[in-house]
Design a protein around this motif. Structure first.
Motif, PDB file in Angstrom:
ATOM      1  N   THR A   1       0.971  -1.151   0.034  1.00 31.61           N
ATOM      2  CA  THR A   1      -0.090   0.080  -0.063  1.00 31.61           C
ATOM      3  C   THR A   1       0.992   1.296   0.023  1.00 31.61           C
ATOM      4  O   THR A   1       2.107   1.145   0.173  1.00 31.61           O
ATOM      5  CB  THR A   1      -0.952  -0.013   1.244  1.00 31.61           C
ATOM      6  N   PRO A   2       0.356   2.433  -0.220  1.00 27.90           N
ATOM      7  CA  PRO A   2       1.203   3.570  -0.041  1.00 27.90           C
ATOM      8  C   PRO A   2       1.766   3.856   1.213  1.00 27.90           C
ATOM      9  O   PRO A   2       2.799   4.612   1.157  1.00 27.90           O
ATOM     10  CB  PRO A   2      -0.056   4.791  -0.404  1.00 27.90           C
ATOM     11  N   TRP A   3       1.399   3.157   2.215  1.00 28.91           N
ATOM     12  CA  TRP A   3       2.008   3.163   3.535  1.00 28.91           C
ATOM     13  C   TRP A   3       3.454   2.696   3.479  1.00 28.91           C
ATOM     14  O   TRP A   3       4.096   2.854   4.504  1.00 28.91           O
ATOM     15  CB  TRP A   3       0.977   2.631   4.544  1.00 28.91           C
ATOM     16  N   ASP A   4       3.896   1.794   2.470  1.00 31.76           N
ATOM     17  CA  ASP A   4       5.246   1.600   2.464  1.00 31.76           C
ATOM     18  C   ASP A   4       5.956   2.548   2.122  1.00 31.76           C
ATOM     19  O   ASP A   4       7.135   2.407   2.422  1.00 31.76           O
ATOM     20  CB  ASP A   4       4.981   0.337   1.265  1.00 31.76           C
ATOM     21  N   ARG A   5       5.620   3.636   1.549  1.00 34.69           N
ATOM     22  CA  ARG A   5       6.646   4.730   1.371  1.00 34.69           C
ATOM     23  C   ARG A   5       6.616   5.636   2.516  1.00 34.69           C
ATOM     24  O   ARG A   5       7.267   7.003   2.421  1.00 34.69           O
ATOM     25  CB  ARG A   5       6.156   5.321  -0.014  1.00 34.69           C
ATOM     26  N   ALA A   6       5.701   5.564   3.595  1.00 30.73           N
ATOM     27  CA  ALA A   6       5.643   6.766   4.461  1.00 30.73           C
ATOM     28  C   ALA A   6       6.579   6.316   5.628  1.00 30.73           C
ATOM     29  O   ALA A   6       7.155   5.489   5.902  1.00 30.73           O
ATOM     30  CB  ALA A   6       4.128   6.552   5.205  1.00 30.73           C
ATOM     31  N   ILE A   7       6.855   7.627   6.450  1.00 33.27           N
ATOM     32  CA  ILE A   7       7.468   7.696   7.467  1.00 33.27           C
ATOM     33  C   ILE A   7       6.574   8.102   8.593  1.00 33.27           C
ATOM     34  O   ILE A   7       5.918   9.028   8.599  1.00 33.27           O
ATOM     35  CB  ILE A   7       8.791   8.522   7.411  1.00 33.27           C
ATOM     36  N   LEU A   8       6.326   7.139   9.680  1.00 32.96           N
ATOM     37  CA  LEU A   8       5.315   7.355  10.567  1.00 32.96           C
ATOM     38  C   LEU A   8       5.947   7.875  11.850  1.00 32.96           C
ATOM     39  O   LEU A   8       6.960   7.444  12.475  1.00 32.96           O
ATOM     40  CB  LEU A   8       4.407   6.130  10.935  1.00 32.96           C
ATOM     41  N   VAL A   9       5.454   9.093  12.486  1.00 28.02           N
ATOM     42  CA  VAL A   9       5.811   9.752  13.537  1.00 28.02           C
ATOM     43  C   VAL A   9       4.582   9.996  14.453  1.00 28.02           C
ATOM     44  O   VAL A   9       3.451   9.886  13.938  1.00 28.02           O
ATOM     45  CB  VAL A   9       6.648  11.103  13.219  1.00 28.02           C
ATOM     46  N   PRO A  10       4.971  10.332  15.639  1.00 33.07           N
ATOM     47  CA  PRO A  10       3.846  10.886  16.512  1.00 33.07           C
ATOM     48  C   PRO A  10       3.109  12.024  16.050  1.00 33.07           C
ATOM     49  O   PRO A  10       3.760  12.816  15.785  1.00 33.07           O
ATOM     50  CB  PRO A  10       4.527  10.979  17.764  1.00 33.07           C
ATOM     51  N   ILE A  11       1.834  11.993  16.102  1.00 29.20           N
ATOM     52  CA  ILE A  11       1.097  13.173  15.476  1.00 29.20           C
ATOM     53  C   ILE A  11       1.625  14.339  16.395  1.00 29.20           C
ATOM     54  O   ILE A  11       1.520  15.603  16.018  1.00 29.20           O
ATOM     55  CB  ILE A  11      -0.390  12.832  15.731  1.00 29.20           C
ATOM     56  N   GLU A  12       1.792  14.213  17.496  1.00 24.27           N
ATOM     57  CA  GLU A  12       2.084  15.428  18.444  1.00 24.27           C
ATOM     58  C   GLU A  12       3.427  16.149  17.713  1.00 24.27           C
ATOM     59  O   GLU A  12       3.361  17.421  17.887  1.00 24.27           O
ATOM     60  CB  GLU A  12       2.712  14.923  19.869  1.00 24.27           C
ATOM     61  N   GLY A  13       4.193  15.420  17.065  1.00 23.75           N
ATOM     62  CA  GLY A  13       5.593  16.061  16.695  1.00 23.75           C
ATOM     63  C   GLY A  13       4.828  16.837  15.404  1.00 23.75           C
ATOM     64  O   GLY A  13       5.224  18.047  15.012  1.00 23.75           O
ATOM     65  N   VAL A  14       4.039  16.608  14.437  1.00 26.10           N
ATOM     66  CA  VAL A  14       3.499  17.153  13.485  1.00 26.10           C
ATOM     67  C   VAL A  14       2.792  18.411  14.037  1.00 26.10           C
ATOM     68  O   VAL A  14       2.837  19.358  13.304  1.00 26.10           O
ATOM     69  CB  VAL A  14       2.588  16.102  12.644  1.00 26.10           C
TER      70      VAL A  14
END
Lengths: 413, 228
Positions: free
Chosen positions: A182-195
């Motif tokens: 899925t497109p999530w394979d290209r994603a970098i996941l971080v805590p939403i708080e950081g965003v």
């Protein structure tokens, strides 16, 4: 007779090659359109499979699904943080995760979400990796070329837009997810708080040192203190989209109903995709029409080439008749020669169409992370069979022409 | 062995006022040989087309051993021709890519799903008689004289009652022409076939029993009449 046909074809190699190529390209076009459209349907349906309900601010449903599930960045209106809070406390909800679009790193989008989401929505970690448990930690998808332990600073701006680095923030990778196609394979996941923090939205991290994670020697352990949601405390900033996993199907319908309000919009991704497929189907119809047009052009070209070729062969055909070959045999020779050539073209076209669709799919996956399952199905072969049947009819035209030709006239010319 | 009887045969073409062929009566006894000569446009090709059933005359009867082929359907004439006529043409009409043996057998292959027993032996025998080996070499590599010899073997394969040759030596040098000439007459005799040859080659026509001259579609000279 077979030997005669083969010898004849060998003699006419150049012309036969042209016909084979014409037919092959026309077939390949039709095949590729069919295969690619089906792959796109299947691939997107699979990518959306793990997401039940998406909630966002009122607007375009398609846009919401494309952004939250296929991670296509777009300026979505924010839905209030209270909604997120409310949902994560709702007993009908297994988990509700925000999707926030952060910056990007070398073209890979940084998505703010929760550790709970990674854990519960079916993404599995590779080997010794783990989810993030601190503001300065990140998890990467299978197609992101970074290893556990790597550190990076996000670049400002969304994926695809070049921008300067954000020096105030840096992340350390704690886990890599297994491929999900899925497109999530290209994603970098971080805590939403950081965003939230980067966008100056606060959200329980107002008091955070702006150099969090950047300077480990002086602020050892500081970021570990910050509480990552859920549960969410205090004011929760707005988010572009919330992915909700209800406990039951009934709950899913209730939630979708409850959150269709003036300030929120709730959709089933499957439903939105179905509508999208209808549009895609229209596009396919257009492409199919173009493919059929091409096939008809190729068919006409084949008839023209064959007729021109036949008038060169009038004497040969006349001679065959003069030596006593029955008219039906003359018909069979011309017809089967054409059929062999067209058959080769169709076979080559199937291969070419499949290879082309595969190549396109690989390119697409590299761009989007979404896998396109390119398959050759019985219906495709039936389609090729239909083309061959039409070709057999077309090939009968010159064959009848040869059948009706008078041997005396042929020899005289 | 077939005898030919033509009676009141005319062939007209829509755009020509004169008939292309006008043959009130012609008899060719079985086993005899006939040379047909005349200027170009005299109706020689039409004559050949009519007696081989390639073309149907507008009127008249073409009887081979009593059977009027002018009354047969196109398919029936194809069958009759395959069985009874051995054709030799100026431009050989051999098929490139096939060897001599396959060329000799080709007409039979179009007629029979499986070759009748012994036909291959007969083809080899005929090729030996015309002096061509049964190698796998494609006929397109042959000399013109060799090609015509293969064509003669092909014409004789079915054991036809009549051999019809259309300018068989016109595109050959005199030496090969002489060989072809000798082969045609000798083989027609040993095979017991009537021989009808359209030719300008006096060396060839001189070897035949009888010569007729066609002019403007009519028979204007006949060695049989002159002798009588």
């Amino acid at each position: 007779m077979i030997r005669f046909i083969l010898a004849d074809l060998q003699r006419l190699q150049a012309g036969a090659m042209i016909v084979v190529l014409l037919v092959a390209f026309a077939t390949a076009l039709g095949m590729a359109v069919r295969i690619e459209e089906r792959a796109l349907r299947l691939g997107s349906a699979r990518a959306a499979d793990r997401f039940d309900v998406v909630i966002g601010a009122p607007g375009s449903e398609t846009q919401l699904v494309l952004s939250s599930i296929f991670l296509q960045p777009s300026p979505l209106a924010l839905v209030s943080g209270d909604v997120l809070k409310q949902l994560s406390q709702d007993p009908r909800v297994d988990h509700a995760a925000p999707v926030g679009f952060g910056d990007s790193y070398h073209g890979y989008p940084i998505i703010g979400t929760t550790a709970e989401f990674i854990e519960k929505s079916g993404f599995r970690m590779e080997g010794r990796g783990r989810g993030f448990s601190a503001l300065s930690e990140a998890v990467v998808g299978a197609r992101v070329p970074m290893a556990i332990g790597d550190e990076f600073s996000p670049q400002h701006g969304l994926a695809g837009q070049a921008a300067e680095e954000h020096h105030e923030m840096s992340y350390r990778i704690t886990g890599r997810m297994e491929p999900s196609a899925t497109p999530w394979d290209r994603a970098i996941l971080v805590p939403i708080e950081g965003v939230w923090h980067v966008h100056g939205l606060g959200g329980g991290v107002d008091d955070l040192d702006p150099h969090v994670g950047h300077d480990h020697d002086h602020h050892e352990g500081h970021d570990e203190i910050a509480d990552l949601g859920p549960p969410w405390a205090g004011d929760v900033p707005g988010v572009p989209a919330i992915l909700v996993k209800p406990r039951t199907i009934a709950n899913a319908y209730q939630i979708r109903g409850d959150y269709r309000t003036e300030t929120t919009m709730a959709v089933f991704p499957g439903e939105v995709l179905t509508r999208l497929y209808a549009t895609l189907g229209d596009a396919r119809l257009v492409l199919t029409a173009i493919a059929i047009g091409t096939q008809m052009l190729a068919g006409t070209a084949v008839i023209l080439v064959t007729m021109a070729h036949l008038s060169q062969r009038r004497r040969q055909i006349g001679a065959l008749r003069a030596f006593g070959a029955p008219r039906l045999a003359v018909f069979a020779v011309v017809w089967s020669e054409l059929l062999v050539v067209i058959g080769l073209g169709v076979a080559a076209g199937i291969g070419l169409g499949y290879a082309g669709a595969k190549a396109l799919a690989i390119l697409f996956t590299r761009q989007s992370g979404m896998a396109l399952p390119v398959t050759l199905e019985v219906s495709d072969l039936a389609f090729a069979g239909m083309l061959l049947a039409v070709a057999a009819l077309i090939a009968a035209v010159p064959a009848i022409y040869a059948y009706r030709q008078s041997p005396a006239a042929a020899l005289r010319g | 062995m077939l005898d030919l009887e033509m009676e009141n045969v005319t062939v007209r073409y829509p755009d020509l006022p004169q008939p292309a062929l006008d043959m009130p009566r012609l008899l060719v006894p079985a086993g005899s040989s006939l040379a047909v000569t005349g200027p170009s446009g005299a109706g020689k090709s039409t004559f050949i087309n009519v007696i081989t059933g390639l073309e149907r005359p507008c009127a008249g009867a073409v009887r081979w051993k009593g059977q009027d082929i002018a009354r047969l359907s196109e398919a029936a004439r194809d069958r009759w021709r395959a069985k009874n006529v051995g054709l030799v043409m100026q431009e050989f009409h051999l098929f490139p890519g096939l060897d001599a043996m396959e060329n000799v057998l080709l007409p039979a292959r179009f007629r029979h799903p499986r070759l009748p027993a012994g036909l291959r032996d007969r083809a080899a025998h005929l090729l030996a008689q015309v002096g061509i080996g049964t190698g796998r070499r494609g006929v397109e590599t042959f000399s013109r004289g060799e090609m015509q010899r293969v064509a003669i073997a092909r014409a004789l394969l079915a054991g036809p009652g009549v051999i019809v040759a259309d300018e068989p030596t016109a595109s050959l040098d005199s030496e090969s022409g002489g060989v072809v000439c000798a082969l045609l007459t000798a083989l027609a005799r040993t095979e017991g076939a009537t021989l009808i040859v359209v030719t300008h080659d006096t060396a060839l026509s001189g070897r035949l029993d009888r010569r007729i001259v066609l002019t403007g579609g009519r028979c204007t000279g006949d060695s049989a009449m002159e002798a009588a």
